[in-house]
Design an enzyme around this catalytic site. Structure first.
Site, PDB file in Angstrom:
ATOM      1  CE  LYS A  61      -4.055  -1.875   2.365  1.00 56.28           C
ATOM      2  NZ  LYS A  61      -5.013  -1.678   3.464  1.00 56.28           N
ATOM      3  N   GLY A  96       0.488   1.602   9.757  1.00 52.52           N
ATOM      4  CA  GLY A  96      -0.196   1.817   8.490  1.00 52.52           C
ATOM      5  C   GLY A  96      -1.712   1.717   8.605  1.00 52.52           C
ATOM      6  CG  ASN A 108       1.636   3.284  18.433  1.00 51.12           C
ATOM      7  OD1 ASN A 108       1.049   2.210  18.285  1.00 51.12           O
ATOM      8  ND2 ASN A 108       2.808   3.539  17.879  1.00 51.12           N
ATOM      9  NE  ARG A 109       5.145  -1.807  20.631  1.00 47.89           N
ATOM     10  CZ  ARG A 109       5.359  -2.948  19.990  1.00 47.89           C
ATOM     11  NH1 ARG A 109       5.307  -4.088  20.649  1.00 47.89           N
ATOM     12  NH2 ARG A 109       5.605  -2.948  18.697  1.00 47.89           N
TER      13      ARG A 109
HETATM   14  P1  ATR Z   1      -0.216  -2.152  10.229  1.00 47.33           P
HETATM   15  O1  ATR Z   1      -0.022  -1.810   8.787  1.00 47.33           O
HETATM   16  O2  ATR Z   1      -1.033  -3.380  10.481  1.00 47.33           O
HETATM   17  O3  ATR Z   1      -0.700  -0.990  11.029  1.00 47.33           O
HETATM   18  P2  ATR Z   1       2.370  -1.657  11.347  1.00 47.33           P
HETATM   19  O4  ATR Z   1       2.530  -0.424  10.525  1.00 47.33           O
HETATM   20  O5  ATR Z   1       3.541  -2.558  11.566  1.00 47.33           O
HETATM   21  O6  ATR Z   1       1.230  -2.579  10.764  1.00 47.33           O
HETATM   22  O7  ATR Z   1       1.792  -1.192  12.768  1.00 47.33           O
HETATM   23  C1  ATR Z   1       1.519  -2.100  13.783  1.00 47.33           C
HETATM   24  C2  ATR Z   1       0.844  -1.381  14.946  1.00 47.33           C
HETATM   25  O8  ATR Z   1       0.584  -2.326  15.998  1.00 47.33           O
HETATM   26  C3  ATR Z   1       1.706  -0.298  15.572  1.00 47.33           C
HETATM   27  O9  ATR Z   1       0.863   0.691  16.119  1.00 47.33           O
HETATM   28  C4  ATR Z   1       2.425  -1.088  16.668  1.00 47.33           C
HETATM   29  O10 ATR Z   1       2.961  -0.322  17.709  1.00 47.33           O
HETATM   30  P3  ATR Z   1       4.443   0.318  17.548  1.00 47.33           P
HETATM   31  O11 ATR Z   1       4.283   1.500  16.633  1.00 47.33           O
HETATM   32  O12 ATR Z   1       4.822   0.699  18.919  1.00 47.33           O
HETATM   33  O13 ATR Z   1       5.304  -0.762  16.965  1.00 47.33           O
HETATM   34  C5  ATR Z   1       1.299  -1.937  17.180  1.00 47.33           C
HETATM   35  N1  ATR Z   1       1.758  -3.138  17.889  1.00 47.33           N
HETATM   36  C6  ATR Z   1       2.324  -4.240  17.353  1.00 47.33           C
HETATM   37  N2  ATR Z   1       2.602  -5.150  18.311  1.00 47.33           N
HETATM   38  C7  ATR Z   1       2.191  -4.583  19.500  1.00 47.33           C
HETATM   39  C8  ATR Z   1       2.196  -5.022  20.860  1.00 47.33           C
HETATM   40  N3  ATR Z   1       2.679  -6.217  21.191  1.00 47.33           N
HETATM   41  N4  ATR Z   1       1.682  -4.189  21.789  1.00 47.33           N
HETATM   42  C9  ATR Z   1       1.197  -2.963  21.436  1.00 47.33           C
HETATM   43  N5  ATR Z   1       1.161  -2.498  20.178  1.00 47.33           N
HETATM   44  C10 ATR Z   1       1.652  -3.306  19.221  1.00 47.33           C
END
Ligand code: ATR
Length: 276
Positions: A65, A130, A151-152
Site C-alpha cells: 500500500k 499503516g 500507541n506503544r
Molecule cells: P499495520 O499496517 O497493520 O498498522 P504496522 O505499521 O507494523 O502494521 O503497525 C503495527 C501497529 O501495531 C503499531 O501501532 C504497533 O505499535 P508500535 O508503533 O509501537 O510498533 C502496534 N503493535 C504491534 N505489536 C504490539 C504489541 N505487542 N503491543 C502494542 N502495540 C503493538
C-alpha cells in the site's frame, strides 16, 4: 470484459474477488476480478504488466500500500494523508487515479452498519502504524468531539496527529496523542488498529477506556480479532470485528472503479452467513 484484481503478498485468502464479483452481480456490472500474488520486489512491474494487459483498476493489500503513490497522476487527499493507497484506477491516456478507501470504509461500517453516529463522540484510536494512518483522516472528517491516538511508540502517534492537525482544526475536532497508560476515558468508540493480537500480546490499554455500550471495533476479523472482542464484551462494550470495514472499503473502491454504489450491507450479511 473489464479486468480488475487485488495485488498482495500474501493474497491467497483475500475475500476481495468474492466481494467484488458479488457487487458486480448485484449491480449488473460486467467485470472480472481476480487476485495476483506478486513478488515482494515486483510491485511496479506487476502493476505495469496488469495495465499493459488492459486492466482497468486494482486493489492493493499488504505490504504494497505504501508503494502506489508514486504511480499516481491523481492522488486523493485522503490517500495523501494516509501515505498509502489501496485502490488504483487506470484511466484513458495513461492517467492513474490513486485512492485510499479504508478510512471511509471504517466510517461507513460504524455509522451505516453498526448504527453509531460518530459526530460528537469521544473516540480512541489504538495504534499508529499503516492501519491507523489509513483511517484517521476520514474519522476526523466524521466530526467526533475528540480523538485520542495512542500507541506503544508514542512519537509515532504524535507524528500521525501532527499530520492531521490542520484537518482536525478545520472540522473542529480535538485531536491529541497520549501514551498507552495515559489515555483516560471512557470513550464512546474505541478502534483497535494494532497488530498486538497477532504477536499474542494482550490488550494494550486499560479497561477504563470502555464503558457499557462503547462500540469497540477491531480492524481485523476472524481469530485475530477474538481477543479484543472478548475483552470488549467482558466490559459491557459492543464488540465489532473488521469484516464490515472490509466490505465497506471494497464498496467505496467499487464506486471508484464503476461509479456505482453496491448494496454493501446485503453483501456483508451474506459474507457473515457464509463464514458462520
Ligand atoms: P499495520 O499496517 O497493520 O498498522 P504496522 O505499521 O507494523 O502494521 O503497525 C503495527 C501497529 O501495531 C503499531 O501501532 C504497533 O505499535 P508500535 O508503533 O509501537 O510498533 C502496534 N503493535 C504491534 N505489536 C504490539 C504489541 N505487542 N503491543 C502494542 N502495540 C503493538
Amino acid at each position: 470484459m473489464d479486468q480488475y484484481c487485488v495485488l498482495g503478498n500474501p493474497v491467497e485468502h483475500s475475500k476481495s474477488p468474492w466481494i467484488h464479483a458479488r457487487f458486480a452481480q448485484l449491480t449488473g456490472q460486467q467485470l472480472e476480478y481476480g487476485k495476483q500474488l506478486i513478488a515482494l520486489d515486483g510491485f511496479d512491474a506487476a502493476i505495469e504488466a496488469f495495465r499493459a494487459a488492459g486492466g482497468k483498476g486494482c486493489n492493493i493489500t499488504v505490504p504494497f500500500k505504501f508503494q502506489a503513490a508514486p504511480l499516481a497522476t491523481t492522488l486523493t487527499e485522503r490517500a495523501r494523508l494516509a501515505q498509502a493507497c489501496n485502490t488504483l484506477r487506470f484511466d484513458a491516456g495513461g492517467a492513474v487515479y490513486a485512492d485510499n478507501t479504508d478510512g471511509v470504509g471504517l466510517v461507513n461500517d460504524i455509522q451505516g452498519n453498526a448504527g453509531v453516529t460518530i459526530a460528537g463522540c469521544e473516540l480512541l484510536l489504538i495504534g499508529a502504524g499503516g492501519a491507523a494512518a489509513g483511517v484517521l483522516g476520514p474519522l476526523v472528517e466524521a466530526r467526533p468531539k475528540r480523538i485520542v491516538v495512542t500507541n506503544r511508540t508514542l512519537d509515532k502517534a504524535q507524528s500521525l496527529v501532527e499530520r492531521h492537525a490542520a484537518l482536525a482544526r478545520e472540522h473542529g475536532v480535538g485531536l491529541s496523542a497520549a501514551a498507552l497508560d495515559e489515555v483516560g476515558g471512557p470513550f464512546d468508540i474505541v478502534v483497535n488498529a494494532t497488530a498486538s493480537s497477532l504477536s499474542g500480546a494482550g490488550i494494550p490499554v486499560a479497561d477504563g477506556v470502555l464503558k457499557p455500550g462503547t462500540l469497540a471495533v477491531d480492524m481485523m476479523y476472524g481469530p485475530a480479532a477474538d481477543g479484543f472482542m472478548a475483552w470488549a464484551r467482558a466490559h459491557g462494550a459492543v464488540p465489532r470485528d473488521g469484516l464490515g470495514m472490509l466490505v465497506e472499503q471494497a464498496a467505496e473502491a467499487f464506486q471508484v472503479f464503476r461509479g456505482v454504489r453496491p448494496p454493501s450491507a446485503r453483501v456483508l450479511a451474506e459474507l457473515r452467513a457464509g463464514l458462520d
